[in-house]
Design a protein around this motif. Structure first.
Motif, short mmCIF file in Angstrom:
data_model
loop_
_atom_site.label_atom_id
_atom_site.label_comp_id
_atom_site.label_asym_id
_atom_site.label_seq_id
_atom_site.Cartn_x
_atom_site.Cartn_y
_atom_site.Cartn_z
N PRO A 1 10.88 7.57 5.63
CA PRO A 1 11.41 6.20 5.62
C PRO A 1 10.33 5.12 5.60
CG PRO A 1 11.88 7.32 7.71
CD PRO A 1 11.27 8.34 6.82
N GLY A 2 9.14 5.42 6.03
CA GLY A 2 8.06 4.41 6.04
C GLY A 2 7.47 4.15 4.67
N ASP A 3 7.69 5.06 3.72
CA ASP A 3 7.12 4.92 2.38
C ASP A 3 8.22 4.60 1.38
OD1 ASP A 3 4.60 5.75 3.34
OD2 ASP A 3 5.32 7.83 3.32
N LYS A 4 7.80 4.11 0.25
CA LYS A 4 8.81 3.80 -0.77
C LYS A 4 8.33 4.31 -2.13
CE LYS A 4 12.61 2.07 -2.25
NZ LYS A 4 13.85 2.73 -1.90
N VAL A 5 9.09 5.23 -2.67
CA VAL A 5 8.79 5.73 -4.02
C VAL A 5 9.90 5.21 -4.94
CG1 VAL A 5 8.50 7.76 -5.49
CG2 VAL A 5 7.67 7.79 -3.13
N HIS A 6 9.46 4.49 -5.98
CA HIS A 6 10.43 3.97 -6.96
C HIS A 6 10.49 4.92 -8.14
CE1 HIS A 6 10.52 0.00 -4.99
NE2 HIS A 6 9.25 0.25 -4.74
N PHE A 7 11.69 5.12 -8.64
CA PHE A 7 11.84 6.00 -9.82
C PHE A 7 12.14 5.17 -11.06
CE2 PHE A 7 14.61 8.45 -12.70
CZ PHE A 7 13.66 9.36 -13.13
N ASP B 1 2.19 5.11 -11.03
CA ASP B 1 1.26 5.90 -10.19
C ASP B 1 1.35 7.38 -10.55
OD1 ASP B 1 2.58 3.56 -8.42
OD2 ASP B 1 0.44 3.78 -7.96
N ILE B 2 2.57 7.80 -10.85
CA ILE B 2 2.82 9.20 -11.22
C ILE B 2 3.71 9.18 -12.46
CG2 ILE B 2 4.00 11.35 -10.56
CD1 ILE B 2 3.28 10.69 -7.64
N ALA C 1 0.82 -1.21 0.00
CA ALA C 1 0.00 0.00 0.00
C ALA C 1 0.84 1.25 0.00
CB ALA C 1 -0.92 -0.02 1.19
N ASP C 2 2.09 1.16 0.48
CA ASP C 2 2.89 2.37 0.63
C ASP C 2 4.02 2.46 -0.36
OD1 ASP C 2 2.28 1.76 4.01
OD2 ASP C 2 1.40 3.39 2.84
N GLU C 3 3.79 1.92 -1.52
CA GLU C 3 4.81 2.00 -2.56
C GLU C 3 4.18 2.55 -3.82
OE1 GLU C 3 7.34 -1.30 -3.30
OE2 GLU C 3 7.29 -1.99 -1.23
N ILE C 4 4.87 3.45 -4.47
CA ILE C 4 4.39 3.97 -5.75
C ILE C 4 5.55 4.05 -6.72
CG2 ILE C 4 2.41 5.30 -4.87
CD1 ILE C 4 4.22 7.82 -5.13
#
Lengths: 333, 418
Positions: B48-54, B77-78, B24-27
């Motif tokens: 640090p609790g979330d993870k955004v991948h580029f 997601d974006i 739920a906390d990854e985009i």
């Protein structure tokens, strides 16, 4: 020693027959339930499933798209438009003048294909046949030359096209050579007639090896004693070619002709990279039009692209059927 | 059946790594600009609790693959989008999650261009701190070598074409002018010659301005001012640029865009003297087209809050400032336009060029913004590129080409709405 070999073979046979024995009761049961006549379908089922999912289903989905409109992808979000997409494609004031057609680019692609396909097929088969005959003779470094001619077939079409772009572009190798000899540079790809000819050349260069190999196999299947008999009769080389090689190669040539024609109609990747269908629309082919309509321009017109691809499919199917009929007729005669 | 198809398509999309990763906390954020990764890294450090991948993707992927991914219910997601309004139906409304007033104040013009027809008039779909602009690059060294004075600001396209031809002749430069094979670039010339392109009803307009621009453009190709290599040699709507020609001093004037500044900074520097000139003028205006990519979130995201938080983070002044400096971009966010941006890594010439672009932002004509934010802009650009190429290759005359452009766009709109 002989006894040992027999024993070993016996053991190996017993091991090899294990799977057959294991499924035998199942086969007997299936035969009893389905009957002998229906049992082959069980063996065909895996292949039929693959064909159903990867050939029949996509065709049906394509039909569905061709009779629906909008730029949405999901069928439920598309509206039934009947044959409107086909009508749009076929709407033309004068089929000989694409500018009078509702989708003139489609008809320009058709017109290009009508010139490109026969030209490419004739050049391709002609060169492939000559090459195969040459490679069938006992020449020095025969294996090396066979490899050389087959090499382009192993390359990705994009690599082939990019290589030729580098050679033919304004500052490419070919113009570099002309410049070195003090000659004017030529626009190899920005002149419509030249670009069209280069498109034929590049596609022939890229695929000729494949057809050469098929023809070479055909040539090697012709019994040598027929040639020996002709030699004893002092038949001229042309007579040997026209009376022995060509007639006996006819079934293989027909296969090559069908494969080459289908591939030629489907030409896309090399020309897409080489010229992008240009200059203007000089090298735009039907599959290129389908790709642009369905996947490259916004908004996507999946319906029109599906209709165009089905029309192309029907033409190819009819063409193949005709060729097969002629082939059978030739064999019967 | 259809819901099954949808589920299968979504599953396939995920499997080929175009959907967001599980959890739920990854985009996934995708862009064509590598420097966006620094913002992603900063966000991940701060959260640090979330993870955004580029994911770094090509421009073609944004234009060709993204629409199909979105249509199949997948995709990142974006993403950066270049077709601002064409994909508007997939955009997430960020209002519940972000400071709407801040976004409206900073990105008002952009937000209007991103809104779908049926969206709320105050919908907030994304952001961009920077804008790109079409622009003409001129090789000043060649002008000096030729001993010809550069036309002054306010000079017309004809003035520049004439000067470029004379410089090319005097210095034996292979080409006088080149223009990217892109209808976006051509739109600048068209608007300068009086083309309206889109009317108040959102319909495409083919007028005398557009025809005059096409005639002028064709004439430049006929007299050799422009080479056939770009617009003449390629077919369809294929995008092509030959900016390497400018970097190698093979052309006097190159009409490209601000996105080339980064390359000029890294690869040319001060090797020769060059400048971005004020927009050449036509009879109607001295127009440049705005463009570039807006970062938007999509409705299908499983983590709308995280997506919104990331965009809010990217929209912070300090982050936008860092992005602009890294990419040598033109500021668009209100605060940045007011306060200016410093470009510590840029050469003097690049800074000068950025100043030239920034100075011209306020004079971008309304027609340019209207065209840029129009839902069917891509359809119009495809049609213009294709048909102009046909005129250059004597397949159509200008009037027939103009009629075909109108017809192509109308058919595209009709097919999309059918």
């Amino acid at each position: 020693m002989k006894g040992f070999e027999e024993k070993a073979m016996g053991v190996l046979s017993a091991i090899a027959s294990l799977p057959a024995r294991a499924v035998e009761p199942l086969m007997v049961l299936l035969q009893r339930v389905l009957g002998v006549g229906r049992l082959p379908w069980v063996f065909l089922l895996p292949n039929l499933t693959v064909i159903l999912f990867f050939s029949v289903l996509p065709i049906l989905i394509n039909v569905l798209y061709s009779v629906t409109g909008s730029d949405n992808l999901y069928p439920s979000e598309r509206h039934f438009v009947g044959l409107a997409n086909y009508a749009t494609l076929l709407e033309c004031g004068d089929y000989l003048d694409p500018s009078t057609c509702s989708r003139d680019l489609f008809w320009r692609a058709v017109r290009n294909a009508l010139v490109f396909v026969p030209s490419q097929v004739v050049v391709m088969i002609g060169f492939a046949l000559v090459t195969a005959i040459a490679l069938n003779r006992r020449i020095h470094a025969r294996g090396f030359f066979r490899g050389i001619f087959f090499f382009p077939v192993m390359l990705s079409p994009v690599v082939v096209a990019m290589t030729w772009v580098w050679l033919l572009q304004r500052d490419g190798a070919l113009n570099g050579v002309l410049g070195a000899f003090g000659l004017d540079r030529l626009s190899w790809l920005s002149d419509p007639a030249r670009a069209f000819k280069w498109s034929i050349f590049v596609t022939v260069w890229a695929h000729m090896g494949f057809y050469t190999i098929i023809l070479l196999a055909g040539l090697q299947s012709i019994p040598a004693d027929i040639y020996e008999a002709a030699k004893m009769d002092r038949a001229s080389p042309w007579r040997v070619f026209s009376r022995i090689t060509l007639p006996l190669l006819k079934p293989v040539l027909l296969v090559v002709f069908i494969l080459c024609t289908i591939r030629s109609v489907q030409t896309f990747d090399e020309i897409y990279v080489l010229t992008g269908g240009g200059p203007g629309t000089a090298t735009k082919m039907i599959v290129h039009y389908i790709y642009e309509t369905g996947f490259a321009v916004m908004p996507r017109n999946y319906g029109l692209a599906a209709a165009a691809s089905l029309m192309l499919g029907v033409v190819l199917f009819l063409f193949t059927a005709l060729q097969m009929k002629l082939s059978r007729k030739g064999q019967d005669a | 059946m259809d819901s099954r198809l949808r589920a299968i398509a979504a599953a396939v999309a995920s499997a080929v790594s175009i959907a967001s990763p599980a959890g739920a906390d990854e985009i996934v954020v995708q862009s064509i600009n590598a420097y966006v990764k620094s913002t992603v890294d900063n966000f991940n450090r701060e959260n640090p609790g979330d993870k955004v991948h580029f994911r770094l993707v090509s421009y073609q992927s944004i234009n060709d693959s993204l629409p199909v991914q979105l249509a199949s219910g997948g995709g990142p997601d974006i993403s950066m989008v270049a077709d601002w309004n064409g994909l508007a139906k997939y955009y997430l409304d960020l209002r519940p999650y972000v400071d709407a007033a801040y976004f409206e104040r900073e990105f008002g013009t952009v937000l209007a261009m991103l809104r779908a027809r049926d969206a709320r008039p105050d919908a907030i779909n994304g952001m961009t701190g920077a804008i790109t602009m079409n622009g003409a690059y001129v090789n000043r060294t060649l002008f000096r070598q030729a001993g010809i004075a550069m036309p002054s600001p306010g000079a017309t396209w004809d003035d520049w074409a004439d000067a470029a031809r004379r410089v090319a002749k005097a210095t034996r430069t292979p080409m006088a002018m080149e223009v990217d094979r892109s209808a976006h670039r051509f739109a600048s010339i068209a608007i300068s010659y009086g083309a309206k392109l889109v009317d108040a009803n959102g319909d495409f307009v083919v007028d005398e301005g557009l025809k005059a621009a096409i005639r002028k453009f064709v004439a430049w190709h006929r007299d050799g001012t422009l080479p056939m290599d770009l617009w003449g040699a390629v077919g369809g709507a294929t995008h092509r640029d030959n900016f390497d020609d400018f970097m190698n001093a093979k052309v006097v004037l190159y009409f490209g865009g601000s996105w080339q500044l980064e390359r000029m900074n890294k690869e040319v520097g001060d090797l020769f003297d060059w400048a971005v000139i004020d927009a050449p003028c036509g009879p109607a205006a001295c127009a440049l087209m705005p463009g570039g990519g807006a970062m938007v979130a999509f409705k299908h995201t499983k983590s709308p809050k995280l997506a919104a938080r990331y965009l809010a983070f990217a929209a912070r002044e300090e982050n936008m400032r860092e992005q602009l400096a890294r990419g040598a971009n033109i500021p668009l966010a209100t605060t940045l336009v007011k306060t200016g941006v410093s470009y510590p890594n840029a050469s003097e010439l690049v800074r000068e060029a950025l100043a030239s672009y920034t100075r011209q932002v306020p004079s971008i004509p309304p027609a340019a913004y209207a065209f840029q934010g129009w839902r069917f802009q891509r359809a119009a650009m495809n049609a213009m590129t294709t048909r102009i190429s046909q005129v250059l290759n004597n397949e159509l005359d200008v009037d027939t080409a103009a009629a075909f452009i109108k017809k192509d766009v109308d058919l595209a709109i009709q097919a999309a709405r059918r």
